[in-house]
Write a protein that holds these residues in place. Structure first.
Motif, PDB file in Angstrom:
ATOM      1  N   LEU A 288       9.137 -11.224   4.032  1.00  0.00           N
ATOM      2  CA  LEU A 288      10.603 -11.212   4.086  1.00  0.00           C
ATOM      3  C   LEU A 288      11.191 -12.247   3.137  1.00  0.00           C
ATOM      4  CD1 LEU A 288      11.127 -10.720   7.906  1.00  0.00           C
ATOM      5  CD2 LEU A 288      11.844  -9.172   6.110  1.00  0.00           C
ATOM      6  N   LEU A 291      11.044 -10.996  -0.348  1.00  0.00           N
ATOM      7  CA  LEU A 291      12.076  -9.989  -0.609  1.00  0.00           C
ATOM      8  C   LEU A 291      13.325 -10.618  -1.227  1.00  0.00           C
ATOM      9  CD1 LEU A 291      12.339  -6.929   0.059  1.00  0.00           C
ATOM     10  CD2 LEU A 291      13.517  -7.586   2.136  1.00  0.00           C
ATOM     11  N   PHE A 400      -7.989  -3.677  13.893  1.00  0.00           N
ATOM     12  CA  PHE A 400      -7.735  -2.703  14.955  1.00  0.00           C
ATOM     13  C   PHE A 400      -8.867  -2.706  15.968  1.00  0.00           C
ATOM     14  CE2 PHE A 400      -6.968   1.296  16.991  1.00  0.00           C
ATOM     15  CZ  PHE A 400      -5.596   1.440  16.923  1.00  0.00           C
ATOM     16  N   SER A 411       0.084  -4.201  10.089  1.00  0.00           N
ATOM     17  CA  SER A 411       0.390  -2.990   9.320  1.00  0.00           C
ATOM     18  C   SER A 411       1.855  -2.947   8.896  1.00  0.00           C
ATOM     19  CB  SER A 411       0.070  -1.743  10.135  1.00  0.00           C
ATOM     20  OG  SER A 411      -1.268  -1.770  10.537  1.00  0.00           O
ATOM     21  N   ILE A 415       4.482  -2.314   4.928  1.00  0.00           N
ATOM     22  CA  ILE A 415       5.772  -1.711   4.574  1.00  0.00           C
ATOM     23  C   ILE A 415       6.597  -2.695   3.757  1.00  0.00           C
ATOM     24  CG2 ILE A 415       7.883  -0.715   5.500  1.00  0.00           C
ATOM     25  CD1 ILE A 415       6.295  -0.021   8.031  1.00  0.00           C
ATOM     26  N   ALA A 418       5.509  -3.098   0.141  1.00  0.00           N
ATOM     27  CA  ALA A 418       6.021  -2.072  -0.771  1.00  0.00           C
ATOM     28  C   ALA A 418       7.453  -2.401  -1.157  1.00  0.00           C
ATOM     29  CB  ALA A 418       5.955  -0.700  -0.106  1.00  0.00           C
ATOM     30  N   LEU A 422       8.326  -3.237  -5.126  1.00  0.00           N
ATOM     31  CA  LEU A 422       9.056  -2.184  -5.835  1.00  0.00           C
ATOM     32  C   LEU A 422      10.445  -2.655  -6.238  1.00  0.00           C
ATOM     33  CD1 LEU A 422       8.070   0.946  -3.779  1.00  0.00           C
ATOM     34  CD2 LEU A 422       7.396   0.417  -6.097  1.00  0.00           C
TER      35      LEU A 422
ATOM     36  N   ILE B  15      12.623   3.944  -4.515  1.00  0.00           N
ATOM     37  CA  ILE B  15      12.133   2.912  -3.591  1.00  0.00           C
ATOM     38  C   ILE B  15      12.248   3.392  -2.157  1.00  0.00           C
ATOM     39  CG2 ILE B  15      12.535   0.592  -2.731  1.00  0.00           C
ATOM     40  CD1 ILE B  15      13.275  -0.285  -5.414  1.00  0.00           C
ATOM     41  N   PHE B  18       9.471   5.709  -1.270  1.00  0.00           N
ATOM     42  CA  PHE B  18       8.188   4.995  -1.112  1.00  0.00           C
ATOM     43  C   PHE B  18       8.152   4.256   0.222  1.00  0.00           C
ATOM     44  CE2 PHE B  18       4.528   2.621  -1.856  1.00  0.00           C
ATOM     45  CZ  PHE B  18       3.963   2.961  -3.056  1.00  0.00           C
ATOM     46  N   VAL B  19       9.237   3.528   0.500  1.00  0.00           N
ATOM     47  CA  VAL B  19       9.207   2.673   1.687  1.00  0.00           C
ATOM     48  C   VAL B  19       9.251   3.516   2.965  1.00  0.00           C
ATOM     49  CG1 VAL B  19      10.410   0.843   2.912  1.00  0.00           C
ATOM     50  CG2 VAL B  19      10.147   0.717   0.446  1.00  0.00           C
ATOM     51  N   ARG B  22       6.044   4.808   3.555  1.00  0.00           N
ATOM     52  CA  ARG B  22       5.168   3.752   4.045  1.00  0.00           C
ATOM     53  C   ARG B  22       5.287   3.612   5.567  1.00  0.00           C
ATOM     54  NH1 ARG B  22       2.152  -0.362   1.121  1.00  0.00           N
ATOM     55  NH2 ARG B  22       0.936   1.066  -0.107  1.00  0.00           N
ATOM     56  N   VAL B  23       6.494   3.823   6.065  1.00  0.00           N
ATOM     57  CA  VAL B  23       6.670   3.751   7.517  1.00  0.00           C
ATOM     58  C   VAL B  23       5.842   4.852   8.174  1.00  0.00           C
ATOM     59  CG1 VAL B  23       8.342   3.875   9.393  1.00  0.00           C
ATOM     60  CG2 VAL B  23       8.961   2.763   7.266  1.00  0.00           C
ATOM     61  N   PHE B  26       2.282   3.960   8.032  1.00  0.00           N
ATOM     62  CA  PHE B  26       1.982   2.935   9.035  1.00  0.00           C
ATOM     63  C   PHE B  26       1.411   3.598  10.288  1.00  0.00           C
ATOM     64  CE2 PHE B  26       4.216   1.135  12.797  1.00  0.00           C
ATOM     65  CZ  PHE B  26       3.520  -0.054  12.915  1.00  0.00           C
ATOM     66  N   LEU B  30      -2.662   3.767  11.433  1.00  0.00           N
ATOM     67  CA  LEU B  30      -3.083   3.339  12.770  1.00  0.00           C
ATOM     68  C   LEU B  30      -3.824   4.471  13.467  1.00  0.00           C
ATOM     69  CD1 LEU B  30       0.034   1.324  13.987  1.00  0.00           C
ATOM     70  CD2 LEU B  30      -2.185   0.421  13.360  1.00  0.00           C
ATOM     71  N   ILE B  32      -5.662   6.707  12.007  1.00  0.00           N
ATOM     72  CA  ILE B  32      -7.010   6.739  11.426  1.00  0.00           C
ATOM     73  C   ILE B  32      -7.863   5.609  12.012  1.00  0.00           C
ATOM     74  CG2 ILE B  32      -8.323   6.512   9.295  1.00  0.00           C
ATOM     75  CD1 ILE B  32      -5.921   7.728   7.845  1.00  0.00           C
ATOM     76  N   SER B 423      16.793  -7.232   7.372  1.00  0.00           N
ATOM     77  CA  SER B 423      15.615  -7.805   6.711  1.00  0.00           C
ATOM     78  C   SER B 423      16.035  -8.844   5.684  1.00  0.00           C
ATOM     79  CB  SER B 423      14.805  -6.731   5.981  1.00  0.00           C
ATOM     80  OG  SER B 423      14.276  -5.827   6.878  1.00  0.00           O
TER      81      SER B 423
END
Lengths: 499, 487
Positions: A288, A291, A400, A411, A415, A418, A422, B15, B18-19, B22-23, B26, B30, B32, B423
């Protein structure tokens, strides 16, 4: 004993540095070629070492054992599957650093290269020491050249950053020194192989573990002792940042595996929750923070903290996947963060600004640069097909196995990873070209292209085919985990008998 | 998507895609990990073979007692939701239309976005054992289908309409899988690829003719100028809406029928929503056609005389896709979903725990959807060509509803506040307040300034004046003496 190949790996860069000391300072071409030649030969030797290395056994190989302080400390070095990859990383990154000084170092080039070569010697020494005192010497001596690199060739606030770096790391290490001395008094030796066999008494382990931890946590760096890293990176010259990110940070990860797990299994078991919590904070918190950074180098520095959070998390899962993932993540981060700092260096050399808002729209001016920068951006955020993915995935898999909650939170970091990478790329490379000064800057020159591609190849290769890495480390890790579990079981049995 | 890298919106869309994915990843990752945790392998055949052994196994996951199989399926489905743009994780797909149109046709209509559906069908041997998840999939699928169709009704960007339509059709595929009709989901995936790619490339042809104009309010009345594109777009629309005997008719109606035949409450709901959504689909698709090709010409930048048909290189692919859009349903329906003999095609690749119902729904039910679809054509014609004021008046009268739809149910705004802004705020707080004001202030900087202050104080003692030293000695001596005497 055969030819002392490890000792020659350690000593060769120092010999090169000695040559440089006696060469004329203003003859920059010669100076550079001597340094490059030395480090390249060293790289070849390390590759030869990898060829000779037998990954099917977990005992230490190429061991050299010489008396140093009579009857007290031996100069003992050797490698196993865990250490060899770090040695190769070191010998691979050093020549790249030396090539990269072309554009960035304008003053006292000779002294700079001497620092880098001595640094290489010391770092290789760290990864192959088999004696705690020897390890400590190499580990701490590495501070000095880095301190000089930041303090002499750094940016505006270089002195502040250099001192912050030095004091932070020294403070942690002093406790480690105390711990090493007490290990000598407890067990009568500082030889790691012997200590592995003897084991250290359970009642001392917690304190000793904490002492080692204080040193490694600072070096990793883990939250909350991470604040030296962004400052050090921002002020360090490009080559210094590369060394710092690619190799110096890895010494701590290596130390955790070799010492914390190897010597203090009981304490590691006790403190695993602590490491988990700090790692998770590092992953989420620094992602964070990354970012919101306005300075490219700071952003990458904070992302390093997050990546190293994954590493410490993986190590303390004490699973095959977790530790394998951590080592691959360290190698990958070594390559990728080195490349990212070089990428920042490329535009810094041209524009003398690290601020993100100086840039924008670079893709239309310097397309070749943009391609490579994108590749490393994607590798940093762990896109499948790059080495970053393999490490992260294995670590999370291992986590895990050990604890669901930890894996879920970690995990989430993927996110954020990325998002900040990016967003950085978008602001620097895409968008309109508003800053007219950017129009004049040239694309990558040959040496920049060469070193960036040199880093890109292994990133992609190991992304698609991590087998060579895993083969090298697999047996050693398996054995380490067996030894770990054996010690834990032995101790719990002892406790139950006593009761 | 960031191909037009100078466009802020294109970069943002890239972006975002992509993000958001990604969620989804996620959850997928998990899932897998959980499979690896339980089976020690992630190999399809090994995992599928050992699924029956863990049906009753329960896990404690984040404080919730849950059946392992349900957890696996839910986590895998989150991955599928991200990739296939299901509600809550759909926000990236409409924005992805910032990319070049051929990319939209290939990636965001025909192939990549269907990967989530494929995942669910591929893992049918796992999903079949988790009725809970199948119900969730049905609900999510039908909600997405409905939601996206309502949003598509009021959009003005030609590609956004088709994007929401894709979202909606993906919803259909999911609820087909959710009611256990995996083969029907695959069938719709297959036919959808033809007509949706056709519609996208057709819209590309229109946008090209209008010189990069994407707003359908700036078009109209050009069907004579773009005759081939017009006919091909109409074929695509007919196929999409499920006009009898075109490809969409076979696959979409089959989905609704199987939902109905499922017999459960969710099944009936899904069938009902499916029919309603089919009506909406038809209306927004014809709205698109009528607004772009019919009515009055509304573009102010280009004269209508300048309009011309796209070159052959753009039209040939459309023709090929149109052939698929017309015939793929009729030709392949027996193979994919033929009553009784579908198993010969799918073999063991799809697992049906209980065989699909081979009954037929009542006749009125079978006729309902096609009738609605056909009736909606004149309705759309009336609304969007004949009496254009009526939809506007309706929008004026129901302003909140209209705004709700135009703003896509406010998902973007909500996510912006919930995730993006927060965020950033938290990141800034961690950095400026904790890193700088606490860790550095009390850590390295604090300690070094403390030491500095202390040493300045200590150095004051070394003043260099003999009388001060003598005084100190005197004080020290008398203190010591006092101490010894009193002791």
């Amino acid at each position: 004993m055969n030819f002392p190949i490890l000792s020659s790996l350690i000593i060769l860069p120092t010999i090169g540095a000695l040559f440089l000391m006696f060469s004329k300072e203003n003859n920059t071409t010669t100076v550079k070629y001597v340094a490059l030649f030395t480090s390249f030969v060293n790289f070849l030797i390390s590759i030869y070492l990898w060829v000779l290395f037998d990954p099917s056994i977990s005992i230490f190989q190429f061991v050299e054992d010489r008396e140093w302080l009579k009857g007290f400390i031996n100069y003992k070095i050797g490698i196993d599957g865990i250490s060899i990859l770090f040695i190769i990383l070191t010998t691979f990154i050093t020549p790249i650093c030396i090539i990269s000084v072309n554009n960035s170092i304008k003053k006292r080039l000779r002294d700079f290269l001497i620092s880098i070569l001595i640094m290489e010697s010391l770092m290789i020494g760290v990864f192959c020491s088999l004696d705690l005192v020897i390890f400590y010497l190499f580990f701490e001596a590495g501070l000095i050249p880095m301190f000089l690199i930041i303090g002499i060739w750094g940016g505006e606030r270089r002195v502040y950053s250099a001192f912050k770096f030095f004091l932070y790391t020294l403070l942690g290490s002093v406790l480690m020194l105390v711990a090493i001395i007490s290990i000598y008094w407890i067990s009568g030796t500082t030889d790691i192989v012997k200590l592995y066999e003897l084991g250290i008494d359970g009642k001392y382990q917690n304190l000793l573990w904490l002492a080692f931890f204080s040193s490694f946590a600072v070096k990793t760096p883990m939250w909350p002792v991470h604040t030296w890293l962004p400052d050090a990176h921002v002020e360090a010259p490009t080559a210094g940042s590369v060394l710092l990110a690619a190799i110096l940070l890895k010494m701590a990860g290596y130390g955790f595996i070799r010492f914390s797990l190897g010597l203090f299994p009981l304490a590691s078991e006790v403190f695993t929750p602590l490491v988990y919590i700090l790692s998770l904070i590092a992953i989420i918190y620094t992602s964070l923070v990354a970012l919101m950074q306005e300075d490219m180098k700071k952003l990458i520095a904070y992302s390093s903290v997050a990546h190293m959070g994954f590493v410490t998390l993986g190590i303390f899962t004490i699973t095959q996947q977790g530790i394998e993932g951590s080592i691959i993540q360290m190698i990958s981060h070594g390559l990728v963060s080195a490349a990212l700092f070089l990428c920042v260096g490329v535009v810094y050399d041209r524009m003398h600004s690290r601020l993100i808002n100086t840039y924008g729209g670079l893709v239309s001016v310097i397309p070749k640069y943009s391609v490579l920068f994108m590749l490393f951006t994607l590798a940093a955020l762990g896109l499948p097909g790059t080495s970053g993915f393999i490490g992260e995935f294995l670590i999370l898999m291992g986590a895990f196995k050990d604890n669901f909650l930890v894996a879920v939170i970690a995990s989430l970091g993927v996110i954020f990873g990325a998002a900040y990478m990016l967003w950085l790329y978008r602001r620097v490379v895409f968008g309109d070209l508003n800053n007219k000064d950017l129009l004049k800057i040239p694309d990558l020159n040959n040496s920049e292209k060469f070193i960036l591609w040199l880093l890109a190849i292994p990133v992609l290769f190991f992304g698609f085919y991590p087998e060579p890495l895993i083969n090298t480390i697999e047996v050693s890790i398996k054995d380490l985990i067996e030894m770990y579990n054996f010690n834990i079981n032995k101790y719990t049995q002892e406790v139950s008998i006593n009761e | 998507m960031a191909f037009w890298f100078k466009r802020e919106t294109a970069n943002a869309a890239a972006i975002k895609a992509f993000v958001v994915n990604r969620v989804g990843d996620f959850g997928f990752a998990l899932g897998i990990f959980l499979i690896f945790y339980l089976f020690g392998t992630v190999n399809y055949s090994e995992v599928f073979a050992s699924i029956p052994q863990i049906i009753d196994k329960e896990l404690l996951f984040l404080g919730i007692q849950i059946k392992a199989i349900d957890l696996i399926c839910i986590l895998l489905f989150i991955g599928a939701m991200g990739k296939s743009a299901q509600i809550f994780l759909h926000t990236w797909l409409p924005d992805a239309m910032e990319g070049p149109t051929p990319v939209s046709a290939l990636i965001h209509a025909a192939t990549m976005v269907t990967a989530g559906v494929f995942l669910v069908v591929r893992c049918s041997p796992i999903f079949e054992y988790s009725p809970v998840t199948l119900n969730i999939i049905t609900v999510v699928g039908m909600t997405t289908a409905f939601f996206a169709a309502t949003v598509a009704l009021v959009q003005n960007d030609i590609k956004k309409i088709i994007a929401y339509s894709t979202c909606s059709q993906l919803g259909y595929m999911f609820f087909a899988a959710g009611v256990g009709a995996y083969n029907v989901a695959m069938f719709h995936l297959f036919t959808h690829a033809f007509f949706k790619a056709l519609l996208f490339l057709g819209s590309g042809s229109i946008i090209h003719s209008f010189k990069d104009e994407q707003n359908i309010n700036e078009m109209g009345a050009v069907y004579k100028k773009l005759p081939y594109t017009w006919i091909l777009m109409i074929i695509g629309t007919l196929a999409l809406t499920g006009f009898p005997f075109l490809s969409g008719f076979y696959s979409k109606d089959a989905i609704i029928e199987f939902a109905y035949l499922k017999g459960s409450t969710t099944g009936y709901y899904a069938a009902g929503i499916g029919i309603l959504t089919a009506l909406f689909t038809s209306i927004y698709s014809w709205r698109l056609i009528f607004k772009t090709f019919h009515g009055s010409y509304n573009n102010k930048k280009i004269k209508i005389e300048e309009m011309h048909e796209s070159p052959l290189v753009m039209l040939v692919p459309l023709v090929i896709l149109a052939i698929g859009a017309v015939f793929s349903g009729f030709l392949f329906k027996d193979l994919f979903i033929g009553h009784g003999d579908y198993t010969s095609f799918w073999g063991d690749s799809i697992k049906f725990l209980s065989p699909l119902s081979s009954e037929h729904p009542p006749l009125w039910f079978l006729l309902l959807t096609p009738t609605l679809v056909m009736i909606s054509i004149p309705i759309a014609y009336y609304l969007f060509v004949k009496n254009k004021e009526l939809p506007n008046q309706f929008a004026q009268l129901n302003k909140p509803l209209y705004n709700f739809l135009v703003n896509k149910w406010y998902f973007d705004e909500l996510y912006n506040i919930l995730f993006i802004q927060s965020s950033k705020k938290i990141g800034l707080f961690f950095w400026k307040s904790i890193d700088v004001k606490i860790i550095d202030k009390f850590g390295p900087d604090g300690i070094s300034s403390l030491i500095k202050t202390l040493s300045i104080k200590a150095s004051k003692f070394q003043s260099g004046f003999i009388y001060q030293y003598a005084f100190m000695i005197l004080i020290g001596f008398s203190a010591l003496l006092t101490f010894l005497i009193l002791k």
